[in-house]
Design a protein around this motif. Structure first.
Motif, PDB file in Angstrom:
ATOM      1  N   PHE B 224      33.169 -45.792 -24.931  1.00 26.15           N
ATOM      2  CA  PHE B 224      33.835 -46.727 -24.035  1.00 26.15           C
ATOM      3  C   PHE B 224      33.871 -48.135 -24.631  1.00 26.15           C
ATOM      4  CE2 PHE B 224      34.518 -44.018 -20.476  1.00 26.15           C
ATOM      5  CZ  PHE B 224      33.513 -43.068 -20.552  1.00 26.15           C
ATOM      6  N   PHE B 326      28.138 -36.858 -15.991  1.00 23.68           N
ATOM      7  CA  PHE B 326      28.729 -37.772 -15.016  1.00 23.68           C
ATOM      8  C   PHE B 326      27.667 -38.336 -14.081  1.00 23.68           C
ATOM      9  CE2 PHE B 326      32.769 -37.339 -16.629  1.00 23.68           C
ATOM     10  CZ  PHE B 326      33.106 -36.010 -16.794  1.00 23.68           C
ATOM     11  N   PHE B 329      26.352 -42.113 -14.642  1.00 21.64           N
ATOM     12  CA  PHE B 329      27.093 -43.320 -14.268  1.00 21.64           C
ATOM     13  C   PHE B 329      27.588 -43.201 -12.836  1.00 21.64           C
ATOM     14  CE2 PHE B 329      26.965 -45.178 -18.353  1.00 21.64           C
ATOM     15  CZ  PHE B 329      27.095 -44.159 -19.279  1.00 21.64           C
ATOM     16  N   GLU B 330      27.119 -44.106 -11.976  1.00 20.10           N
ATOM     17  CA  GLU B 330      27.488 -44.069 -10.557  1.00 20.10           C
ATOM     18  C   GLU B 330      28.056 -45.414 -10.153  1.00 20.10           C
ATOM     19  OE1 GLU B 330      26.645 -41.570  -8.281  1.00 20.10           O
ATOM     20  OE2 GLU B 330      25.338 -40.291  -9.467  1.00 20.10           O
ATOM     21  N   THR B 331      29.255 -45.390  -9.586  1.00 18.43           N
ATOM     22  CA  THR B 331      29.882 -46.647  -9.159  1.00 18.43           C
ATOM     23  C   THR B 331      29.061 -47.319  -8.050  1.00 18.43           C
ATOM     24  OG1 THR B 331      31.351 -45.206  -7.880  1.00 18.43           O
ATOM     25  CG2 THR B 331      32.270 -46.253  -9.833  1.00 18.43           C
ATOM     26  N   LEU B 334      26.847 -50.234  -9.071  1.00 12.26           N
ATOM     27  CA  LEU B 334      27.437 -51.447  -9.651  1.00 12.26           C
ATOM     28  C   LEU B 334      26.862 -52.737  -9.083  1.00 12.26           C
ATOM     29  CD1 LEU B 334      31.201 -50.532 -10.109  1.00 12.26           C
ATOM     30  CD2 LEU B 334      29.780 -51.642 -11.819  1.00 12.26           C
ATOM     31  N   LEU B 338      24.965 -55.067 -11.660  1.00  5.36           N
ATOM     32  CA  LEU B 338      25.458 -56.397 -12.049  1.00  5.36           C
ATOM     33  C   LEU B 338      24.383 -57.447 -11.799  1.00  5.36           C
ATOM     34  CD1 LEU B 338      29.132 -56.248 -10.705  1.00  5.36           C
ATOM     35  CD2 LEU B 338      28.438 -56.508 -13.079  1.00  5.36           C
ATOM     36  N   GLY B 379      37.380 -57.431 -23.471  1.00  2.00           N
ATOM     37  CA  GLY B 379      37.402 -56.010 -23.130  1.00  2.00           C
ATOM     38  C   GLY B 379      36.097 -55.330 -23.485  1.00  2.00           C
ATOM     39  N   ALA B 382      33.619 -56.487 -20.928  1.00  2.00           N
ATOM     40  CA  ALA B 382      33.866 -55.822 -19.638  1.00  2.00           C
ATOM     41  C   ALA B 382      33.386 -54.376 -19.671  1.00  2.00           C
ATOM     42  CB  ALA B 382      35.350 -55.883 -19.286  1.00  2.00           C
ATOM     43  N   LEU B 386      30.390 -53.189 -17.304  1.00  2.00           N
ATOM     44  CA  LEU B 386      30.752 -52.190 -16.285  1.00  2.00           C
ATOM     45  C   LEU B 386      29.945 -50.906 -16.460  1.00  2.00           C
ATOM     46  CD1 LEU B 386      34.633 -52.273 -15.864  1.00  2.00           C
ATOM     47  CD2 LEU B 386      32.865 -53.227 -14.423  1.00  2.00           C
ATOM     48  N   LEU B 387      29.965 -50.425 -17.692  1.00  2.00           N
ATOM     49  CA  LEU B 387      29.312 -49.147 -17.960  1.00  2.00           C
ATOM     50  C   LEU B 387      27.837 -49.196 -17.619  1.00  2.00           C
ATOM     51  CD1 LEU B 387      30.592 -46.626 -19.110  1.00  2.00           C
ATOM     52  CD2 LEU B 387      29.575 -47.189 -21.304  1.00  2.00           C
ATOM     53  N   MET B 390      26.767 -49.389 -14.050  1.00  2.00           N
ATOM     54  CA  MET B 390      26.842 -48.112 -13.328  1.00  2.00           C
ATOM     55  C   MET B 390      25.699 -47.183 -13.745  1.00  2.00           C
ATOM     56  SD  MET B 390      30.826 -47.046 -13.092  1.00  2.00           S
ATOM     57  CE  MET B 390      31.290 -47.219 -14.808  1.00  2.00           C
TER      58      MET B 390
END
Lengths: 544, 531
Positions: B224, B326, B329-331, B334, B338, B379, B382, B386-387, B390
Motif C-alpha cells: 500500500f 483482513f 486492518f479494521e476501519t 481509525l 489516529l 500519498g 496518507a 491510514l493503514l 486501522m
C-alpha cells in the motif's frame, strides 16, 4: 480511433470532439435513469440479504415501529389514535397501506419500503445537489458512491427504522432550499417547505432543520430585498413548513389532552433520559465537551472517519469558492443541521448516546451518527471535483478505506442492533407464546411500551393483545385481569412496567401461575380453574 | 576562455558537492556507529537465550529476535525452520507449520542483513554486523532525502537538514540502530521516488517496479505504501494530449513491459513461502502462532491461557488456528489509531517528533514547484497513516514513538527541506525549527542509545500491579535508563563505559548532532544561496 505506432512503440486511442460531445450527452441523458436502476437493485439486494439473516429486524425500535403501524389497522381498537405520541407519525402512516398483510408486517418490509425509497432518492438528490454546485461527473459519482458504499446506510435502508426516511426528507428540503437560494422562485420555496414539513413528521431533527431553514431564508431575503420582503417570505414558508408541527401539537392536545405530551409525558425521551440522569449515566447532559466528543465519535464510526475528515476539507473549499454565489454557499449550512441538533439534544439531555468503551459500557443510538452522510457525500464530491491535482490522493484514500470497511464488515449500526441496548433478544418469551398461545383465543395482557418486541416476535395477531392503546380493554384488564387475560407478560417488580404497576395493586396474581422468568419479561398463565370466566371474544367491555 | 572558466567552475562545484556529501556520510556514519546496539561476540542459538542478549541486550523485543533468528537459521543451519533453542528465542511471536517452527515475519529483512551478519561474524560480532546493515540503510535514507530535495529545487543545506531531521530528530533514529524493517522499507520508497524524480527512462521504470515488488517481502503493508509511487510510474507509461480536434490517450508499450521486473522479487517471495510454509500463497501473518514451548520442545499453552477447551486445543495444535489478513486492518480502529499515532503521550508524533508535523507545511512550497511529486509524497504519508491507524495494534507493541510512521517521517524530511528553503532568511522561523530539531534530537537520541521497549499506556496499569512500582510509558523511561548508566550502544558497552557515563555519552551524541545542525542552519541563514 485506435492507432499503433510500432517504431515508437506507442498505442494511441483518439476521441474526436464530436464523439466526446455525443458521449457527454448520452451520459447526461441516462445519468438519472442509470442511477435510479443501480440504486434500486442495490437496495433490493441489500434488503433481501438482511431479511434472510434476520438482521433486518434486530433493532427493538424497528419492531416497535412495525407494531405501531399494525395497530392502526388491526387490534382490539384499531384506528389512527394508535399512532400514539412521542414518536412522530409519518413512518407509521406510510406503513398503513401495506401492513395489513401479515407477511409485510412480520418481514419488516412494510417499514423498510420507505427506507429503501429514501435510500434511492437520497442517492439521486446527492447527485443533483452536486450538479447545482457545478461539480462534474467524477465528483458526482464519488459523492453518490461514498453514500451507497457505506454499510451503515445499506443496513438502515433495509430496516423499518426512521433514519433513511428522515435523511431523504431533510436532503430534499436542503436541495430545494439550495435551488431557492439560486433563483428565489416560489415553487422551490414551496417544495422546500413541503419536504421540511415532512421531515418534522419523521423525527425531531426535522424541527431543527425547520429553524435552520427559516434563519437561512430570513438572511437571504433580508440581504436581497430588505425586512418587509423577508417577513413575507418567511411567513409564506413557515405556513407550510411548520404545518406538521402545528398538527402534531394539536394531535397531542386532542388525544392526550396536553400539546406537549410528546415532550414531557411519561413515555417521552425526556422521562427516559431523566431516569438515566438519576442513575448518573447521562454524561453528556450539561456538558458541551462530552456532547461534542460523543457525537463526533458516533459520526466518525458511522462514516469510517476519513470521509468525515476529507468532507471537512471539501466543506472549507466550498465556502471559499468564489465561483459559487454567497447565497449558494450559505444555503449549504442546512446540510449541517443534524450535527448541531444532535449535539444540542445531548447537551440538553433530550437525547442519549452510548458508545462502548468511550461513553457507557454498551452501544445505544450510535446510528444517530449516520445523519450527516448526505452532507459528507456532497462535500467529498465537491472536493474530488475541485482539488484536481489531489484528486488521485483523495480517491485512493477513500477507496482504501471503503475496501477495508466492506471486507471487515464494519457497521456500527449492526453492532448496536445485535449487542447494544437497542437489541432485545426476546425469542424465549415470544417463542413460548408462539408455541402455547397460538392455538387458543385467550388475550395476552402486556405493556406495549415495554414489550413491543415480544408482541412482534410472537407472531400472534395484534387483536390478541390487550395493551395501553386498547382503551377500556386495558382499563378493565388491569383492574380485573383474571376476567380478561389468560396470559400476562410483565417484568415482575419493575415499576417501569405499566402492567406490573397496575396488576400488583389487585389481588388477581394469586390466580396466575408463573410459567417462567426470562431476561426481559416473565410469563404468567391463568390457572385452569379460572378459564371458564375468561373473555375470549372481542366485545365492548362496557357491555359487561 | 570564458567557457574554460565555466568548466573549471562547474568542476569545482561538483567536487565541492561531493565533498559535502562525503562529510555528511562521515558525520552521520560516526553518530550511527556510536549508537548501534549490540554486544561483541558470535552467539550460538543457546547463548542468545541468555538475558544478556535478550531483555538486557540488543534482542529486547520479538521483532528483532524473529528476524535475527531467521538470518541465523539461514546462514548457520542452512534451513528455513527453527531449531528448538531458536524457537524459544523468538517466543511469543513464533509460527508453526507442517510440524516445523517457522518465522511469522516477512523474510526480506533477514535476507538483506545476512551479508552484514556474515561480515560481522568474521570480525567477531555477528549481531552488530547484522544491525549495521540497517544503519547503512538509515544513512542511505538521509542521503536520498537530501538528493530528492536538491533535485526538486531545495537549498542543499536545507535538504541536508531535512535528512538529518529524519534520521536523528525522529523515532527513525531508534530504529536505525536495531533490527526492524522500517529503515529498509523507507529506503525502497525513497529510492523509487528518487528514480521517479531524476529519470524518465525505461530502465528507471524497470528498477522502480523491481523495488516496488521487492518491498513486499520486506514488509507486506509496503504494497500500500508503494501504491502512490506505482501510480506515478504508471503515469510515465501513459500520456494524454488535448488538441482542437479532440483528445488522445496513449500508452508507451515498451514501458509497459518494464513491469515484468516485478516478477523476480515476487517469485523469490513465493519460493520462500513454499519453502517455509509449503504454500507459495501463504502470508507469514496468517501462519498459526505458538506462544509457549514445553520442556520437550512441543507447542503448549502459555500461563495466561483460559480453560476453554477450544482455546487450549489451539495452543497444543496450532494448525487448528484460522487467521485472515483482513482481520489485521479494521476501519473501526481509525479514530483510536489516529489519536495514538499523532497525539498520544506514549506514541504521538506531537510528543516524539513535532518537527515532522511542521515539516509537512513545506508541501505548500514544493507543490508550487512540482505538484505531482507533492501529491506522491503526501500519498505515501496518507497511505502510511491510514493503514497503520486501522492496524489492530497501532502502538506497535512495546516501541519507541510511532515506528510505523517512519516512511512518513522521511516524506516530511523532504518537505521540511522546502520549508527551510523558504524560511532561510527568517531568523525567527529558523530559530523555531532549530528548537524543535533540538527537542527531537534529545528525545530520539535517548531512545536510540537505550531501549525501544516502552509499554503502551493501556498496559501500564497492569504492569504497575505486577511490579508494584510506578511504570513510565513515555520517553522519560529512556532518560531514566541513561541516569542509571544503562545504554545498549555497542561502542559504549565495549569501550565508552570506561571513560564516560551513559548520560555523558548521550550528551556527546546529542552535542555532535546539534553542532552539525547548528552549523548548517547558520550557513543557511547567513550564507549565499546553495541549490
Amino acid at each position: 480511433m485506435i492507432r499503433i505506432k510500432p517504431r515508437q512503440g506507442l498505442l494511441e486511442l483518439g476521441l474526436g470532439n464530436k464523439t466526446i460531445e455525443r458521449l457527454k450527452s448520452w451520459v447526461e441523458h441516462w445519468e438519472n435513469r442509470l442511477l435510479v436502476w443501480g440504486l434500486l437493485v442495490l437496495s433490493v439486494v441489500t434488503y433481501w440479504s438482511y431479511y434472510r439473516n434476520g438482521l433486518g429486524l434486530a433493532y427493538n425500535d424497528a419492531r416497535s415501529h412495525l407494531d405501531i403501524g399494525r395497530r392502526v389497522v388491526e387490534g382490539l381498537k384499531p384506528g389512527l389514535a394508535q399512532l400514539g405520541s412521542v414518536w412522530l407519525p409519518l413512518n407509521h402512516i406510510l406503513m398503513v397501506p401495506t401492513i395489513w398483510n401479515d407477511w409485510m408486517w412480520h418481514s419488516g418490509l412494510s417499514g423498510a419500503i420507505q427506507s429503501m425509497v429514501g435510500f434511492v432518492i437520497t442517492g439521486l438528490v446527492v447527485s443533483w445537489y452536486l450538479k447545482e454546485l457545478k461539480v462534474g461527473l467524477l465528483g458526482r459519482l464519488a459523492g453518490v458512491g461514498l453514500f451507497i458504499a457505506n454499510l451503515n446506510v445499506l443496513y438502515l435502508q433495509s430496516t423499518a427504522m426512521t433514519e433513511l426516511l428522515l435523511i431523504v426528507t431533510m436532503t430534499l428540503g436542503a436541495y430545494e432550499l439550495l435551488l431557492w437560494h439560486k433563483d428565489e422562485t416560489l415553487l422551490h420555496l414551496i417544495k422546500a417547505g413541503f419536504w421540511i414539513m415532512m421531515s418534522t413528521l419523521v423525527r425531531y431533527d426535522g424541527w431543527f432543520l425547520l429553524v435552520t431553514a427559516m434563519m437561512l431564508i430570513v438572511r437571504q431575503a433580508w440581504a436581497k430585498s430588505g425586512y418587509k420582503k423577508a417577513e413575507g417570505v418567511v411567513v409564506f414558508f413557515m405556513t407550510l413548513a411548520a404545518l406538521g408541527i402545528g398538527l402534531w401539537l394539536l394531535w397531542n392536545l386532542l388525544i392526550f389532552k396536553d400539546p406537549l405530551y410528546f415532550a414531557f409525558g411519561p413515555f417521552s425521551a425526556h422521562a427516559q433520559q431523566q431516569q438515566l440522569n438519576d442513575a448518573g449515566v447521562l454524561i453528556t447532559k450539561s456538558n458541551w465537551l462530552q456532547s461534542v466528543k460523543v457525537y463526533a465519535v458516533a459520526l466518525l464510526y458511522n462514516s469510517y472517519t476519513i470521509p468525515t475528515i476529507l468532507a471537512g476539507v471539501g466543506m472549507l473549499l466550498l465556502w471559499a469558492d468564489k465561483s459559487l454565489s454567497k447565497a449558494v454557499r450559505w444555503s449549504s449550512l442546512a446540510l449541517l443541521a443534524p450535527l448541531v441538533f444532535n449535539i444540542l439534544a445531548l447537551y440538553l439531555g433530550f437525547s442519549v448516546l452510548f458508545i462502548q468503551g468511550i461513553a457507557g459500557n454498551t452501544w445505544f443510538n450510535v446510528r444517530y451518527g449516520i445523519m450527516l452522510m448526505p452532507a459528507i457525500a456532497i462535500f467529498i464530491g465537491f472536493l474530488v471535483d475541485r482539488a484536481k491535482k489531489f484528486r488521485p490522493l483523495v480517491l485512493l484514500s477513500l477507496a482504501v478505506i471503503l475496501f477495508f470497511a466492506l471486507m471487515g464488515g464494519d457497521a456500527v449500526t449492526i453492532d448496536d442492533a445485535r449487542v447494544g441496548s437497542s437489541q432485545k433478544n426476546v425469542s424465549e418469551v415470544s417463542g413460548w407464546l408462539r408455541e402455547n398461545a397460538t392455538g387458543d383465543s385467550g388475550y395476552v395482557l402486556i405493556s406495549a411500551a415495554s414489550h413491543d418486541a415480544i408482541i412482534f416476535s410472537s407472531g400472534l395477531p395484534m387483536s390478541r393483545f390487550i395493551h395501553e392503546g386498547t382503551g377500556k380493554y386495558w382499563l378493565s384488564a388491569t383492574a380485573v385481569p383474571d376476567r380478561w387475560a389468560k396470559y400476562i407478560i410483565m417484568r415482575t417488580h419493575d415499576k417501569n412496567d405499566l402492567t406490573f404497576r397496575l396488576v400488583s395493586e389487585t389481588d388477581a396474581m394469586d390466580k396466575y401461575t408463573l410459567i417462567d422468568t426470562f431476561p426481559f419479561a416473565d410469563i404468567y398463565e391463568l390457572k385452569p380453574e379460572y378459564w371458564a370466566q375468561l373473555e375470549t371474544t372481542i366485545a365492548d367491555p362496557e357491555v359487561r | 576562455m570564458a567557457s574554460d572558466r565555466q568548466n573549471v567552475g562547474q568542476s569545482t562545484g561538483r567536487i565541492k558537492s561531493w565533498l559535502q556529501v562525503l562529510v555528511l556520510i562521515i558525520f552521520s556514519g560516526l553518530i550511527l556507529a556510536m549508537s548501534i546496539r549490540g554486544i561483541g561476540g558470535n552467539p550460538t542459538a543457546a547463548e542468545i537465550l541468555n538475558k544478556k542478549w535478550k531483555e538486557d541486550g540488543p534482542f529486547e523485543l520479538s521483532p528483532e529476535r524473529g528476524r535475527f533468528a531467521l538470518t541465523y537459521s539461514l546462514v548457520e543451519n542452512k534451513t528455513f525452520y527453527f531449531s528448538v533453542p531458536l524457537a524459544r528465542f523468538i517466543l511469543p511471536d513464533l509460527g508453526y507449520k507442517n510440524g516445523h517452527y517457522v518465522s511469522l515475519f516477512a523474510p526480506g529483512v533477514s535476507y538483506v542483513v545476512a551479508p552484514g551478519y556474515w561480515v560481522g561474524k568474521w570480525l567477531g560480532s555477528s549481531q552488530v554486523g547484522a544491525f549495521a546493515v540497517v544503519a547503512l540503510f538509515g544513512l542511505g535514507n538521509l542521503l536520498l532525502i537530501r538528493a530528492i530535495a536538491v533535485r526538486l529545487g531545495a537549498d542543499k543545506r536545507a535538504a541536508t537538514l531535512g535528512g538529518l531531521a529524519f534520521l536523528f530528530a525522529s523515532p527513525a533514529f531508534a530504529y536505525a540502530v536495531t533490527l526492524y524493517q522500517h529503515q529498509i522499507s523507507t529506503f525502497l520508497i525513497l529510492a523509487s521516488l528518487y528514480l521517479l524524480v531524476k529519470f524518465n527512462s525505461w530502465w528507471s521504470l524497470l528498477v522502480i517496479w523491481f523495488l516496488c515488488a521487492a518491498s513486499i517481502p520486506v514488509d507486506y503493508p509496503n504494497l500500500f505504501l508503494m501504491t502512490p509511487i506505482a501510480l506515478m510510474a504508471v503515469g510515465k507509461m501513459v500520456y494524454y494530449k488535448k488538441s482542437r480536434s479532440g483528445v488522445l490517450l496513449g500508452v508507451k508499450l515498451g514501458r509497459i513491459f518494464t513491469m515484468a521486473a516485478a516478477v523476480l522479487p515476487l517469485v523469490f517471495f513465493m519460493w520462500f513461502n513454499q519453502q517455509s510454509y509449503g504454500n507459495p500463497w501463504q502470508l507469514s501473518g496468517t501462519v498459526p502462532g505458538v506462544e509457549e514451548i514445553d520442556a520437550n520442545g512441543n507447542p503448549t499453552a502459555p500461563a495466561h491461557a483460559t480453560v476453554d477447551k477450544d482455546d487450549l486445543e489451539k495452543y497444543f495444535d496450532p494448525e487448528l488456528q484460522k487467521k485472515s489478513i483482513f482481520g489485521f486492518f479494521e476501519t473501526r480502529e481509525l479514530v483510536n489509531g489516529l489519536y495514538i499515532h499523532l497525539f498520544s503521550p506514549d506514541r504521538g508524533v506531537i510528543y516524539y517528533a513535532p518537527l515532522v508535523l511542521v515539516g509537512l507545511l513545506g508541501g505548500v512550497w514544493l507543490y508550487r514547484r512540482n505538484p505531482e511529486i507533492t501529491v506522491v509524497c503526501l500519498g505515501v504519508v496518507a497511505a502510511d497513516i491510514l493503514l497503520y491507524s486501522m492496524w489492530g495494534d497501532p502502538w506497535g507493541g512495546w516501541a519507541f514513538g510511532s515506528r510505523y510512521l517512519i516512511p512518513s517521517y522521511a516524506m516530511a524530511g523532504i518537505l521540511l527541506a522546502f520549508l527551510l528553503t523558504r524560511l532561510r532568511k527568517r531568523s525567527f522561523g529558523l530559530m523555531l525549527i532549530w528548537l524543535l530539531m533540538g527537542y527531537g534530537v534529545a528525545v530520539s537520541a535517548a531512545g536510540a542509545l537505550t531501549t525501544n521497549a516502552l509499554p503502551p499506556k493501556v498496559q501500564v496499569l497492569e504492569l504497575e500491579k505486577l511490579s508494584g512500582m510506578v511504570q513510565k510509558y513515555t520517553y522519560r523511561r529512556n532518560f531514566d535508563q541513561l541516569l542509571v548508566n544503562n545504554s545498549k550502544s555497542f561502542l559504549f558497552g565495549q569501550e565508552g563505559h570506561k571513560y564516560v557515563s551513559a548520560w555523558q555519552y548521550y550528551l556527546v551524541v546529542v552535542g555532535l548532532i546539534m553542532t552539525g545542525t547548528t552549523g548548517l542552519m547558520v550557513m543557511l541563514r547567513w550564507g549565499g544561496r546553495n541549490d
